[in-house]
Every structure is written in structure tokens, then in C-alpha cells.
Design a protein around this motif. Structure first.
Motif, PDB file in Angstrom:
ATOM      1  N   ALA A  80     -10.268   5.320  -8.381  1.00 34.56           N
ATOM      2  CA  ALA A  80      -8.963   4.875  -8.859  1.00 34.56           C
ATOM      3  C   ALA A  80      -8.028   6.067  -9.050  1.00 34.56           C
ATOM      4  N   VAL A  81      -8.547   7.165  -9.600  1.00 35.96           N
ATOM      5  CA  VAL A  81      -7.728   8.376  -9.790  1.00 35.96           C
ATOM      6  C   VAL A  81      -7.313   8.922  -8.431  1.00 35.96           C
ATOM      7  N   SER A  82      -8.252   8.929  -7.492  1.00 37.90           N
ATOM      8  CA  SER A  82      -7.961   9.433  -6.153  1.00 37.90           C
ATOM      9  C   SER A  82      -6.891   8.584  -5.483  1.00 37.90           C
ATOM     10  N   ASP A  83      -7.024   7.262  -5.611  1.00 40.79           N
ATOM     11  CA  ASP A  83      -6.025   6.371  -5.000  1.00 40.79           C
ATOM     12  C   ASP A  83      -4.666   6.576  -5.649  1.00 40.79           C
ATOM     13  N   THR A  84      -4.659   6.709  -6.965  1.00 39.62           N
ATOM     14  CA  THR A  84      -3.394   6.927  -7.672  1.00 39.62           C
ATOM     15  C   THR A  84      -2.777   8.251  -7.244  1.00 39.62           C
ATOM     16  N   TYR A  85      -3.601   9.278  -7.126  1.00 39.63           N
ATOM     17  CA  TYR A  85      -3.115  10.600  -6.701  1.00 39.63           C
ATOM     18  C   TYR A  85      -2.502  10.510  -5.313  1.00 39.63           C
ATOM     19  N   LYS A  86      -3.181   9.787  -4.426  1.00 37.53           N
ATOM     20  CA  LYS A  86      -2.658   9.625  -3.061  1.00 37.53           C
ATOM     21  C   LYS A  86      -1.338   8.872  -3.078  1.00 37.53           C
ATOM     22  N   ASP A  87      -1.253   7.827  -3.906  1.00 41.09           N
ATOM     23  CA  ASP A  87      -0.013   7.046  -3.996  1.00 41.09           C
ATOM     24  C   ASP A  87       1.125   7.894  -4.512  1.00 41.09           C
ATOM     25  N   VAL A  88       0.849   8.667  -5.554  1.00 43.20           N
ATOM     26  CA  VAL A  88       1.890   9.540  -6.137  1.00 43.20           C
ATOM     27  C   VAL A  88       2.336  10.566  -5.105  1.00 43.20           C
ATOM     28  N   LYS A  89       1.387  11.153  -4.425  1.00 41.83           N
ATOM     29  CA  LYS A  89       1.692  12.166  -3.410  1.00 41.83           C
ATOM     30  C   LYS A  89       2.546  11.567  -2.284  1.00 41.83           C
ATOM     31  N   ALA A  90       2.222  10.336  -1.887  1.00 40.63           N
ATOM     32  CA  ALA A  90       2.992   9.656  -0.836  1.00 40.63           C
ATOM     33  C   ALA A  90       4.385   9.366  -1.331  1.00 40.63           C
ATOM     34  N   ASP A  91       4.535   8.960  -2.590  1.00 35.57           N
ATOM     35  CA  ASP A  91       5.865   8.681  -3.150  1.00 35.57           C
ATOM     36  C   ASP A  91       6.685   9.949  -3.203  1.00 35.57           C
ATOM     37  N   ILE A  92       6.076  11.057  -3.523  1.00 38.90           N
ATOM     38  CA  ILE A  92       6.797  12.338  -3.613  1.00 38.90           C
ATOM     39  C   ILE A  92       7.283  12.731  -2.225  1.00 38.90           C
ATOM     40  N   LYS A  93       6.474  12.557  -1.219  1.00 39.28           N
ATOM     41  CA  LYS A  93       6.867  12.902   0.156  1.00 39.28           C
ATOM     42  C   LYS A  93       8.019  12.028   0.621  1.00 39.28           C
ATOM     43  N   LYS A  94       8.047  10.771   0.226  1.00 40.30           N
ATOM     44  CA  LYS A  94       9.100   9.850   0.600  1.00 40.30           C
ATOM     45  C   LYS A  94      10.414  10.301   0.015  1.00 40.30           C
ATOM     46  N   LYS A  95      10.407  10.804  -1.179  1.00 39.93           N
ATOM     47  CA  LYS A  95      11.622  11.191  -1.876  1.00 39.93           C
ATOM     48  C   LYS A  95      12.177  12.491  -1.291  1.00 39.93           C
ATOM     49  N   ASP A  96      11.351  13.317  -0.753  1.00 35.93           N
ATOM     50  CA  ASP A  96      11.814  14.585  -0.228  1.00 35.93           C
ATOM     51  C   ASP A  96      12.493  14.385   1.042  1.00 35.93           C
TER      52      ASP A  96
END
Length: 126
Positions: free
Chosen positions: A110-126
Motif C-alpha cells: 500500500a505504501v509502495s502504491d501510494t508512493y507511485k501514485d504521488v510520484k506520478a501526480d508530481i510528474k503530471k504537475k511538472d
């Protein structure tokens, strides 16, 4: 008249003396009977005390044997129960370790999935 009084006095004195002798003999018989009864009673009491002491000794021996047997059985039961408790504890620890491992793995995923989701959201914003 004096002779009659003297004769009567002699008869009364003789009767009193004979009566006193009879009373003395009766007292002697009674005291002998009491002495015999006391001796018999003392003997019976001694025998009763002896019998009572033997009975107490027998009961004490039987009680000690029963206590030893009970202690032995109690120790055996305690050993069996302790072994069962130890086995149950081992099983519980194994089950707990499995559950903890599964739960930790789920939590890590769950932490790994959340980390991946957060990382993907950050890339989208950049």
C-alpha cells in the motif's frame, strides 16, 4: 431395776457393737469394690488410648500415602497442561508471525502504491 437397766444397757451396747462390725465389713466390701472398679476402668482407659493411638497412626499413614499420590497426580496434570499451553503458545506465535508478515506485506504494498501514485501526480504537475 438397776440390774434391768444394766442388762438393757449391755444388750444395747452389744447390739451397737455388732452393728458397728457389720457397717465396718460393708464399708470394707464397698471400698474393695470401688478399688476393683477403678482398676478395671484404668485398664479399659489404657486400652482405649492404645487403640485410639493405633487408629490415628493408621489414618495418618493412609493420609500421607493419599497425599503423596495426589501430589504425584497433580504434578503429572500440571506437566501435561504446561506442555499443552506451551504448544498452544508456539502455534499462536507462528500464527501471529504469519499474520504480521501478511499484514506488513500488505502495508508495504500500500505504501509502495501510494508512493507511485504521488510520484506520478508530481510528474503530471511538472
Amino acid at each position: 431395776m438397776k440390774k434391768r437397766i444394766l442388762a438393757l444397757s449391755a444388750v444395747v451396747l452389744l447390739a451397737v457393737a455388732m452393728n458397728a462390725q457389720t457397717v465396718k465389713q460393708e464399708v470394707k466390701k464397698d471400698s474393695k469394690a470401688v478399688g476393683t472398679a477403678v482398676k478395671k476402668g484404668a485398664k479399659a482407659t489404657g486400652e482405649g488410648v492404645k487403640d485410639g493411638a493405633e487408629w490415628v497412626g493408621d489414618k495418618t499413614t493412609k493420609g500421607a500415602k493419599a497425599t503423596a499420590k495426589g501430589v504425584k497426580k497433580g504434578a503429572k496434570w500440571t506437566g501435561k497442561t504446561a506442555k499443552k499451553g506451551a504448544d498452544a503458545t508456539v502455534d499462536g506465535v507462528k500464527d501471529g508471525a504469519k499474520w504480521t508478515g501478511k499484514t506488513a506485506k500488505k502495508g508495504a504494498n500500500a505504501v509502495s502504491d501510494t508512493y507511485k501514485d504521488v510520484k506520478a501526480d508530481i510528474k503530471k504537475k511538472d
